[in-house]
Design a protein around this motif. Structure first.
Motif, PDB file in Angstrom:
ATOM      1  N   UNK A  55       0.738  -1.162   0.087  1.00  0.00           N
ATOM      2  CA  UNK A  55       0.018   0.024   0.092  1.00  0.00           C
ATOM      3  C   UNK A  55       0.781   1.278   0.036  1.00  0.00           C
ATOM      4  N   UNK A  56       1.852   1.331   0.647  1.00  0.00           N
ATOM      5  CA  UNK A  56       2.650   2.565   0.824  1.00  0.00           C
ATOM      6  C   UNK A  56       3.654   2.895  -0.052  1.00  0.00           C
ATOM      7  N   UNK A  57       4.359   1.738  -1.073  1.00  0.00           N
ATOM      8  CA  UNK A  57       5.128   1.587  -2.102  1.00  0.00           C
ATOM      9  C   UNK A  57       4.664   1.540  -3.456  1.00  0.00           C
ATOM     10  N   UNK A  58       3.404   0.726  -3.622  1.00  0.00           N
ATOM     11  CA  UNK A  58       3.089   0.609  -5.050  1.00  0.00           C
ATOM     12  C   UNK A  58       1.917   1.306  -5.232  1.00  0.00           C
ATOM     13  N   UNK A  59       1.747   2.287  -6.048  1.00  0.00           N
ATOM     14  CA  UNK A  59       0.808   3.103  -6.658  1.00  0.00           C
ATOM     15  C   UNK A  59      -0.428   2.073  -6.911  1.00  0.00           C
TER      16      UNK A  59
END
Length: 289
Positions: A65-69
């Protein structure tokens, strides 16, 4: 710092509560690291209890969630309270990204920057970013389209709630596009019957060198790979003869297993054998009641 590396992020950024409720930095154990280095797009993990795969899955889901758009995480468990607990693990990790009491100052500062860049709001059932649902949990999740789907205790669901298992198979599993992540992690119940057993057999029959994006890779993590399954044998106590005989027969199979699955082979300790002796005796006694 290597922020482009998921392995580095998983080993440095996140926080969990241990089995005693104590908050601390997440440091993957040997089983979790072994799995990380051998995972596929679709994974079916047959495991002993308390090896930490649910925890690992939630850290991996938060990292996505934080690093993959555009990432979207679905969490399925046998019961809704169990699914909510998984989501709560993710909330704990996110909330404590900037906790300077458990992270070094530079990591806590980085965590604060991540939270400013990616503000998440959690409820008991979901997490949202700027009004968009990015994580949701339930017992089947029909009608959703996650990029990362985590299914826990499918073995129990398949035996005690077969209708729900059918919903998971026809709905949630079919909603994930090829190339996205599906992880099933479960102990097994029900013997040679049920949807979970059928899926395990299919995964075990696969040639890992020829897996397609939608084929499940089989991973097996038996109890004896984790040092927590050990007891100090009291002075004067001995193992039952049938248990000694069992381990004599098991040892050649363990050697072959470690070679096939790339585990480091370690001879079993007396403490591990004694733990198994006590557990096997308890199971036998329960079967008589």
């Amino acid at each position: 710092m290597n922020l482009q590396s998921p392995a580095w992020r998983l080993c440095h950024l996140y926080a969990i509560r241990d089995n005693k409720g104590r908050l601390g930095a997440f440091n993957p154990n040997d089983a979790q690291r072994h799995y990380y280095n051998r995972k596929h797009t679709c994974n079916h993990i047959l495991k002993a209890r308390k090896l930490g795969f649910s925890t690992y899955d939630m850290m991996e889901g938060l990292d996505a969630i934080l690093w993959q758009p555009g990432a979207e995480v679905g969490i399925i468990d046998y019961s809704l309270p169990d699914a909510k607990k998984k989501l709560a693990m993710m909330k704990t990790a996110y909330t404590n990204l900037d906790n300077a009491q458990i992270h070094p100052p530079e990591i806590a500062a980085l965590g604060a920057a991540i939270k400013r860049r990616m503000p998440l709001k959690f409820t008991a059932m979901e997490a949202t970013h700027m009004g968009r649902v990015v994580v949701y949990c339930g017992t089947s999740l029909r009608g959703t389209t996650p990029t990362h789907l985590y299914i826990s205790e499918l073995g129990k669901t398949a035996i005690f709630a077969p209708g729900k298992a059918d919903e998971i198979q026809s709905g949630a599993l079919n909603s994930v596009a090829p190339g996205n992540r599906i992880t099933i992690e479960s102990t097994h119940e029900g013997g040679k019957a049920g949807m979970h057993y059928e899926m395990l057999c299919t995964a075990m029959d696969q040639d890992n060198a020829k897996l397609s994006l939608i084929d499940f890779k089989f991973h097996f993590f038996p109890w004896w790979i984790d040092p927590i399954y050990s007891l100090q044998i009291p002075l004067g106590e001995t193992l039952r003869p049938e248990i000694i005989e069992y381990f004599i027969e098991l040892e050649p199979k363990r050697i072959i297993f470690c070679q096939q699955h790339e585990f480091q082979y370690k001879p079993l300790t007396i403490g591990q054998m004694y733990w198994y002796d006590k557990k096997e005796k308890q199971t036998y006694q329960l079967s008589l009641t």
